[in-house]
Design an enzyme around this catalytic site. Structure first.
Site, PDB file in Angstrom:
ATOM      1  CE  LYS A   1      48.455  -2.718  18.481  1.00 18.56           C
ATOM      2  NZ  LYS A   1      47.903  -2.858  17.114  1.00 18.56           N
TER       3      LYS A   1
ATOM      4  CG  PHE B   1      42.776 -10.601  21.621  1.00 20.43           C
ATOM      5  CD1 PHE B   1      41.804  -9.835  22.248  1.00 20.43           C
ATOM      6  CD2 PHE B   1      43.079 -10.320  20.303  1.00 20.43           C
ATOM      7  CE1 PHE B   1      41.150  -8.816  21.598  1.00 20.43           C
ATOM      8  CE2 PHE B   1      42.433  -9.288  19.626  1.00 20.43           C
ATOM      9  CZ  PHE B   1      41.465  -8.532  20.282  1.00 20.43           C
TER      10      PHE B   1
ATOM     11  NE  ARG C   1      41.664   4.471  23.643  1.00 19.91           N
ATOM     12  CZ  ARG C   1      42.265   3.943  22.590  1.00 19.91           C
ATOM     13  NH1 ARG C   1      43.083   2.914  22.746  1.00 19.91           N
ATOM     14  NH2 ARG C   1      42.030   4.412  21.388  1.00 19.91           N
TER      15      ARG C   1
ATOM     16  CE  LYS D   1      48.093   2.039  21.383  1.00 25.42           C
ATOM     17  NZ  LYS D   1      47.207   2.419  20.258  1.00 25.42           N
TER      18      LYS D   1
END
Length: 275
Positions: free
Chosen positions: A43, A115, A185, A191
């Site tokens: 991340k 990504f 979402r 994460k």
């Protein structure tokens, strides 16, 4: 390592954004996650970038103005990524991309670390192959791909997390191998961090003592739930001399909460990115 798959055809250019981009957002990792079903990547602590095929936008839909050479020869398809240079450089990255009148020198340190491909309908494993294909045929030094790897189990996952955090990284992202791109979402994009983070509004500055005499000692903040508490760590010397303004929203990290809901071991991270 990567799975080699014959990629599907790439879409044509899309129009420039008229509204805030409908991005895919992550949910928090859970301990019962079956790791073998996920690709894992770092991340990155940069500024999220959304390339429409012709223009570069922030997460909030604000048009960026990179130098022409920065986006020269980029693919004419939608790409999601992170404008990034190195770990621990968020403030410098944010300052660079927000600057309207610039000679572009700071952009030479940045890359869009892609990504995902938001407009591709294939699953994520196939989208990895598509991203590889894009970069193999692209010569831009300002375009790269976040490495996607597989880990065997939760123990290896947390060992990787420990290594990244020890080296000033932020955390990990887990993306389900069969996930399709979903706006909003997604429970298939996770994460994982060592600390939790949240936002609060600064309501007061507290003077420092001892070595922080005549400098900022702590800030008093209020959470959206109405919890008021102080944060006294995480500030640079410059931030103690020129504290973030009262009324501004900040991001802080913490480890759990007390019984009355006060974040434990809270530490300042940054003023919230307005993009």
């Amino acid at each position: 390592f990567f799975v080699f798959i014959v990629p599907c055809a790439l879409t044509q250019p899309i129009n420039a954004l008229k509204d805030k981009p409908h991005l895919q957002l992550a949910t928090t990792y859970k301990k019962n996650t079956v790791i073998k079903n996920y690709w894992v990547s770092e991340k990155l602590d940069g500024v999220r970038g959304y390339w429409t095929g012709t223009q570069l936008f922030t997460r909030a839909g604000n048009l960026l103005s990179p130098p022409r050479w920065f986006i020269e020869n980029w693919p004419e398809i939608a790409m999601g990524g992170e404008l990034w240079s190195a770990r621990g450089q968020f403030e410098q990255i944010s300052a660079c991309v927000r600057r309207k009148n610039s000679d572009g020198e700071c952009w030479k340190k940045l890359k869009l670390m892609i990504f995902d491909l938001p407009h591709q309908t294939a699953n994520f494993t196939v989208r990895i192959a598509l991203m590889q294909q894009l970069l193999q045929s692209n010569t831009s030094p300002y375009l790269a791909m976040i490495q996607q790897i597989k880990v065997a189990n939760n123990s290896d996952l947390h060992a990787l997390l420990d290594d990244i955090v020890k080296n000033n990284g932020e955390g990990l992202m887990l993306h389900h191998v069969a996930a399709h791109y979903k706006r909003g979402r997604s429970n298939e994009l996770l994460k994982l961090k060592k600390h939790q983070d949240a936002e609060a509004v600064i309501i007061a500055h507290m003077p420092g003592k001892g070595k922080y005499h005549n400098l900022l000692g702590a800030i008093k903040v209020k959470t959206p739930e109405g919890i008021v508490f102080k944060i006294g760590s995480g500030f640079s010397d410059q931030q103690r001399q020129q504290p973030p303004q009262v009324g501004s929203t900040i991001t802080y990290k913490y480890i759990g909460k007390t019984q009355r809901g006060v974040p434990r071991f809270a530490s300042f991270l940054r003023v919230k990115n307005k993009h």
